[in-house]
Design a protein around this motif. Structure first.
Motif, PDB file in Angstrom:
ATOM      1  N   SER A  11      40.548  36.897  64.674  1.00 26.95           N
ATOM      2  CA  SER A  11      40.678  36.152  65.927  1.00 26.95           C
ATOM      3  C   SER A  11      42.100  35.638  66.134  1.00 26.95           C
ATOM      4  O   SER A  11      42.522  35.421  67.255  1.00 26.95           O
ATOM      5  N   GLU A  12      42.849  35.468  65.056  1.00 26.44           N
ATOM      6  CA  GLU A  12      44.242  35.033  65.145  1.00 26.44           C
ATOM      7  C   GLU A  12      45.164  36.216  65.452  1.00 26.44           C
ATOM      8  O   GLU A  12      46.196  36.059  66.084  1.00 26.44           O
ATOM      9  N   ARG A  13      44.790  37.415  64.991  1.00 29.23           N
ATOM     10  CA  ARG A  13      45.612  38.602  65.215  1.00 29.23           C
ATOM     11  C   ARG A  13      45.486  39.118  66.642  1.00 29.23           C
ATOM     12  O   ARG A  13      46.444  39.643  67.195  1.00 29.23           O
ATOM     13  N   SER A  14      44.323  38.997  67.233  1.00 36.20           N
ATOM     14  CA  SER A  14      44.083  39.568  68.549  1.00 36.20           C
ATOM     15  C   SER A  14      45.115  39.138  69.589  1.00 36.20           C
ATOM     16  O   SER A  14      45.669  39.988  70.280  1.00 36.20           O
ATOM     17  N   PRO A  15      45.423  37.840  69.720  1.00 37.61           N
ATOM     18  CA  PRO A  15      46.435  37.458  70.703  1.00 37.61           C
ATOM     19  C   PRO A  15      47.809  38.021  70.373  1.00 37.61           C
ATOM     20  O   PRO A  15      48.568  38.373  71.271  1.00 37.61           O
ATOM     21  N   LEU A  16      48.111  38.122  69.091  1.00 36.69           N
ATOM     22  CA  LEU A  16      49.417  38.631  68.695  1.00 36.69           C
ATOM     23  C   LEU A  16      49.515  40.129  68.927  1.00 36.69           C
ATOM     24  O   LEU A  16      50.582  40.640  69.296  1.00 36.69           O
ATOM     25  N   LEU A  17      48.418  40.847  68.750  1.00 33.42           N
ATOM     26  CA  LEU A  17      48.414  42.279  69.057  1.00 33.42           C
ATOM     27  C   LEU A  17      48.591  42.505  70.553  1.00 33.42           C
ATOM     28  O   LEU A  17      49.343  43.382  70.981  1.00 33.42           O
ATOM     29  N   LEU A  18      47.902  41.710  71.356  1.00 34.77           N
ATOM     30  CA  LEU A  18      48.045  41.814  72.801  1.00 34.77           C
ATOM     31  C   LEU A  18      49.475  41.453  73.209  1.00 34.77           C
ATOM     32  O   LEU A  18      50.073  42.126  74.056  1.00 34.77           O
ATOM     33  N   LEU A  20      51.480  34.362  75.100  1.00 34.30           N
ATOM     34  CA  LEU A  20      50.356  34.691  74.210  1.00 34.30           C
ATOM     35  C   LEU A  20      50.688  34.395  72.753  1.00 34.30           C
ATOM     36  O   LEU A  20      49.809  34.048  71.968  1.00 34.30           O
ATOM     37  N   ALA A  21      51.932  34.536  72.396  1.00 35.67           N
ATOM     38  CA  ALA A  21      52.342  34.341  71.000  1.00 35.67           C
ATOM     39  C   ALA A  21      52.309  32.868  70.582  1.00 35.67           C
ATOM     40  O   ALA A  21      52.194  32.569  69.395  1.00 35.67           O
ATOM     41  N   LEU A  22      52.392  31.980  71.549  1.00 38.53           N
ATOM     42  CA  LEU A  22      52.432  30.551  71.243  1.00 38.53           C
ATOM     43  C   LEU A  22      51.061  29.920  71.465  1.00 38.53           C
ATOM     44  O   LEU A  22      50.539  29.961  72.584  1.00 38.53           O
ATOM     45  N   PRO A  23      50.466  29.349  70.434  1.00 31.38           N
ATOM     46  CA  PRO A  23      49.131  28.756  70.587  1.00 31.38           C
ATOM     47  C   PRO A  23      49.044  27.733  71.723  1.00 31.38           C
ATOM     48  O   PRO A  23      48.036  27.658  72.407  1.00 31.38           O
ATOM     49  N   ARG A  24      50.102  27.000  71.948  1.00 41.12           N
ATOM     50  CA  ARG A  24      50.087  25.952  72.975  1.00 41.12           C
ATOM     51  C   ARG A  24      49.918  26.514  74.396  1.00 41.12           C
ATOM     52  O   ARG A  24      49.340  25.866  75.255  1.00 41.12           O
ATOM     53  N   THR A  25      50.446  27.712  74.635  1.00 37.36           N
ATOM     54  CA  THR A  25      50.395  28.318  75.970  1.00 37.36           C
ATOM     55  C   THR A  25      49.447  29.511  76.041  1.00 37.36           C
ATOM     56  O   THR A  25      49.341  30.155  77.076  1.00 37.36           O
ATOM     57  N   ARG A  26      48.768  29.783  74.954  1.00 36.21           N
ATOM     58  CA  ARG A  26      47.966  31.005  74.841  1.00 36.21           C
ATOM     59  C   ARG A  26      46.870  31.118  75.904  1.00 36.21           C
ATOM     60  O   ARG A  26      46.703  32.172  76.512  1.00 36.21           O
ATOM     61  N   ARG A  27      46.119  30.069  76.137  1.00 36.93           N
ATOM     62  CA  ARG A  27      45.004  30.156  77.086  1.00 36.93           C
ATOM     63  C   ARG A  27      45.508  30.495  78.485  1.00 36.93           C
ATOM     64  O   ARG A  27      45.010  31.405  79.136  1.00 36.93           O
ATOM     65  N   THR A  28      46.515  29.770  78.952  1.00 38.01           N
ATOM     66  CA  THR A  28      47.064  30.018  80.286  1.00 38.01           C
ATOM     67  C   THR A  28      47.661  31.418  80.368  1.00 38.01           C
ATOM     68  O   THR A  28      47.448  32.138  81.347  1.00 38.01           O
TER      69      THR A  28
END
Length: 126
Positions: free
Chosen positions: A4-11, A59-67
């Motif tokens: 679940s942590e890799r998915s945003p980084l892959l995207l 996407l790479a930054l957890p703080r801004t990931r959702r937006t």
């Protein structure tokens, strides 16, 4: 690192790679800019490349990931007309190229779903 942590980084990596390609080889992207858009195709190529790079950073930054993930899903919907144009323009090309252009159309669905899943994952960790 959990899946679940890799998915945003892959995207993010996918978007960064394609975004950089818009600047490295813009001509291939210019060709799929819908003619109905005002201004030069190159302007739209660079704007979409810059958007992809910005989305990747978000996407790479957890703080801004959702937006960023929600914006990425919207972006994938927004570029769908370019994929339609490519499929129409390539309809008389050799079979492998035609298949690649047609294959891009349904590929947008899992990309949108992936981005939405990243947004949901970011919500649960907030």
């Amino acid at each position: 690192m959990p899946r679940s942590e890799r998915s945003p980084l892959l995207l993010a990596g996918l978007l960064a790679t394609v975004g950089a390609a818009h600047f490295a080889t813009p001509r291939q992207f210019d060709a799929i800019v819908p003619r109905a858009l005002p201004g030069s195709a190159r302007k739209w190529t660079y704007a979409s490349g810059a958007a992809e790079l910005a989305l990747a950073a978000g996407l790479a930054l957890p703080r801004t990931r959702r937006t960023a993930a929600l914006a990425t899903a919207a972006f994938f919907v927004g570029v769908f007309p370019a994929n339609v144009k490519m499929a129409v323009d390539w309809r008389h090309r050799p079979a492998p190229q035609k298949a690649a252009a047609l294959g891009r159309l349904p590929l947008q669905v899992p990309l949108v779903l992936w981005a939405r899943g990243v947004a949901r994952g970011a919500e649960t960790r907030s």
